[in-house]
Structure formats: C-alpha cells, structure tokens
Write an enzyme that holds these catalytic residues in place. Structure first.
Site, mmCIF file in Angstrom:
data_model
loop_
_atom_site.group_PDB
_atom_site.id
_atom_site.type_symbol
_atom_site.label_atom_id
_atom_site.label_comp_id
_atom_site.label_asym_id
_atom_site.label_seq_id
_atom_site.Cartn_x
_atom_site.Cartn_y
_atom_site.Cartn_z
ATOM 1 N N ASP A 53 0.834 -1.201 0.000
ATOM 2 C CA ASP A 53 0.000 0.000 0.000
ATOM 3 C C ASP A 53 0.868 1.250 0.000
ATOM 4 O O ASP A 53 0.352 2.369 -0.101
ATOM 5 C CB ASP A 53 -0.996 -0.007 1.161
ATOM 6 C CG ASP A 53 -0.344 -0.136 2.524
ATOM 7 O OD1 ASP A 53 0.890 -0.125 2.609
ATOM 8 O OD2 ASP A 53 -1.101 -0.252 3.521
ATOM 9 N N SER A 54 2.189 1.065 0.043
ATOM 10 C CA SER A 54 3.112 2.183 -0.194
ATOM 11 C C SER A 54 2.947 2.755 -1.586
ATOM 12 O O SER A 54 3.484 3.826 -1.895
ATOM 13 C CB SER A 54 4.562 1.729 0.008
ATOM 14 O OG SER A 54 4.838 0.549 -0.731
ATOM 15 N N ASP A 92 -0.616 -6.351 -0.383
ATOM 16 C CA ASP A 92 -1.146 -5.790 0.853
ATOM 17 C C ASP A 92 -2.665 -5.773 0.849
ATOM 18 O O ASP A 92 -3.298 -5.505 -0.188
ATOM 19 C CB ASP A 92 -0.664 -4.349 1.020
ATOM 20 C CG ASP A 92 0.567 -4.238 1.891
ATOM 21 O OD1 ASP A 92 0.860 -5.189 2.642
ATOM 22 O OD2 ASP A 92 1.245 -3.193 1.827
ATOM 23 N N LYS A 122 -0.711 -9.685 2.639
ATOM 24 C CA LYS A 122 -0.072 -9.188 3.858
ATOM 25 C C LYS A 122 -1.025 -8.282 4.596
ATOM 26 O O LYS A 122 -1.741 -7.481 3.968
ATOM 27 C CB LYS A 122 1.219 -8.429 3.535
ATOM 28 C CG LYS A 122 1.946 -7.912 4.793
ATOM 29 C CD LYS A 122 3.305 -7.327 4.459
ATOM 30 C CE LYS A 122 3.237 -5.966 3.794
ATOM 31 N NZ LYS A 122 2.642 -4.923 4.701
ATOM 32 N N GLU A 124 -1.425 -5.976 8.518
ATOM 33 C CA GLU A 124 -0.712 -5.431 9.659
ATOM 34 C C GLU A 124 -1.367 -5.849 10.965
ATOM 35 O O GLU A 124 -2.550 -6.169 11.018
ATOM 36 C CB GLU A 124 -0.666 -3.901 9.568
ATOM 37 C CG GLU A 124 0.085 -3.382 8.356
ATOM 38 C CD GLU A 124 0.149 -1.867 8.297
ATOM 39 O OE1 GLU A 124 0.746 -1.347 7.339
ATOM 40 O OE2 GLU A 124 -0.390 -1.195 9.202
ATOM 41 N N GLU A 190 9.179 -4.038 10.848
ATOM 42 C CA GLU A 190 9.530 -2.700 10.372
ATOM 43 C C GLU A 190 9.898 -1.786 11.529
ATOM 44 O O GLU A 190 9.147 -1.645 12.498
ATOM 45 C CB GLU A 190 8.381 -2.079 9.580
ATOM 46 C CG GLU A 190 8.712 -0.687 9.052
ATOM 47 C CD GLU A 190 7.725 -0.172 8.013
ATOM 48 O OE1 GLU A 190 7.927 0.970 7.536
ATOM 49 O OE2 GLU A 190 6.772 -0.896 7.674
#
Length: 272
Positions: A53-54, A92, A122, A124, A190
């Site tokens: 999502d970056s 993501d 992925k 979080e 991270e």
C-alpha cells in the site's frame, strides 16, 4: 541458447521460504507496483515482490497509505503477478479491508487472490489480527504478517517511529509468536530495534523480513523507489543502491532539449 529457449526458473513458493530460513539463506524482497518494474526485479533474482500500500505514497501522491483502496491494489497486483516467472508475489490488504474481522478479511483476500494471481496477502497487526490470519490460513490463503511500525496505524503510533524499545519489546515478541501460531508464513518487522528483531528471528519458526530492523532478519525488504534513489530523500534505513531518479531526470531534459532544437527526431528515427 535464446531467451525463448531458456528454462523457466523455479517459482518461489511458501515451502521455499521456510527452507531458506532453515538453510540460513537470506531472502530478498522489494516492492513493485507495475509490470515493467516487476519484470526487471524478477529477472534480477529478487525472491519476493510486495505490492504494498506504499503505492499510495510513491505512485499516487497520497500523504499516507490510508487512502489506498482494494481496487488500486488489485490493479497493481494483477500487473505484477502477470509479469513475473519466479518471484513470490505478496499483495497488501489496505486499511479498512480487514480490521472489521475475519469475515471482512476473508472476503478481501479471496478477491485479491482470484483477481490478481498473487501468492499471498499481507496484513498489519499482531494479536489483534490473529483471528483474521487464522481465517485466511484455514481458507488456504498464505498470509505475511507485519509487526513493529505499521503504517496503517501511524496516527495512533504518532508517526513513523521505532517500535519495540524498552518494555515494548516484549509486546512485539508476543505478537510475533501469536501471528506465527495463527499460521503466518512470514513476518515483516519494520523499524524494530536490531536486538529485538534478532531475538524474534532466532525463536520464531517462520522467516522474518526486516525493514529498518537490522541485519539478523532472515531477509530484507525495501520500497523500490528508496532502494533505487528515485527521489532526493530516502529513510535512514534505506540504502540507495543507485541514483535512478537523477538518470531519469537527465534523460527527460535531454529529450526536451533535442525536441526544442529540432534534432529529434532525426533521419534514424523517421520513416521514409
């Protein structure tokens, strides 16, 4: 042997990630958001590609990752997955597509898997995301967990800050055990202090992929525009392995100069 005759490289799969950890082989991971970049990284031998999502910060001009939608991830992930022959592609799940619980997470992940061809998703969060990880795993969807600094929670965390210092180290470790037991096939760590990441890497059975988490992780990931030096700034943890931004800018200036002076197109670039 011509390129067309070259054997297709072995596709990286979940069991290869685990085998790499067991053998002590470091895994390589970069972000990718389009077919051309994905193909270059795949041919360079990068093991894992993350459609992160970056994309919001790097490609769409958003201030954070929070506005990224599932539709945007699906389009980018389809391009990346379709371009590679070897890399393990992870997509993501963006903010707002899994937090409500296992049912929402499963619906989002099923859509990504069906419409893109990626190998895993992925998400979080540690213990709070265990029900989602378990539901996806039970449905046959590989999940990469993401601990430490989690950009989707940056407002709650107070911005991009190192996570896991002091007493908070125990929480990151507990989260790592929890997501592993829930079925995660790998863990992104991270902005975690290097000693904490090293301890987690030593005790969990799945590969850890570090980003700003020191050299002891089982692999490393960087946002590709940071790795390649596309901008005039990169995070402290992101070594610039090239200055692609400067080269691209110079090429654009040369193109503009030749068009304005009338030297392009010349005879070699014109049809009779």
């Amino acid at each position: 042997m011509s390129t067309s005759d070259a054997p297709t490289p072995r596709r990286v799969r979940v069991h290869h990630l685990q085998a790499a950890k067991e053998r002590g082989e470091r895994l390589t991971m970069l972000t990718a958001y389009d077919a051309m970049t994905a193909r270059l990284f795949d041919e360079a031998g990068i093991d894992m590609l993350l459609v992160g999502d970056s994309i919001g910060n790097t490609m769409h001009g958003y201030a954070t990752t929070l506005p990224v939608t599932l539709d945007e991830i699906v389009v980018a992930a389809r391009a990346v997955a379709g371009a590679v022959r070897r890399a393990f592609v992870v997509a993501d799940l963006p903010f707002g597509t899994y937090e409500a619980g296992p049912e929402q997470a499963l619906a989002s992940a099923v859509r990504v898997m069906k419409e893109t061809g990626v190998s895993a998703v992925k998400l979080e969060g540690g213990q709070r995301s265990v029900p989602q990880i378990r539901a996806l795993t039970q449905a046959g969807i590989p999940v990469v967990a993401h601990l430490g600094y989690t950009p989707q929670s940056e407002n709650a965390l107070g911005g991009p800050r190192v996570q896991g210092r002091g007493q908070a180290a125990e929480q990151v470790s507990e989260d790592a055990f929890a997501v592993t037991e829930a079925g995660a096939v790998a863990i992104v760590l991270e902005m975690v202090p290097a000693p904490v990441a090293a301890r987690i890497t030593e005790v969990v059975r799945v590969p850890t992929i570090g980003i700003g988490a020191g050299p002891a992780c089982d692999g490393q990931v960087l946002v590709w525009v940071d790795m390649a030096g596309m901008g005039d700034w990169s995070p402290r943890f992101a070594k610039r392995f090239g200055e692609v931004g400067a080269a691209l800018s110079a090429a654009a200036r040369s193109y503009a100069d030749e068009v304005r002076t009338g030297t392009f197109p010349d005879a070699a670039h014109t049809f009779d």
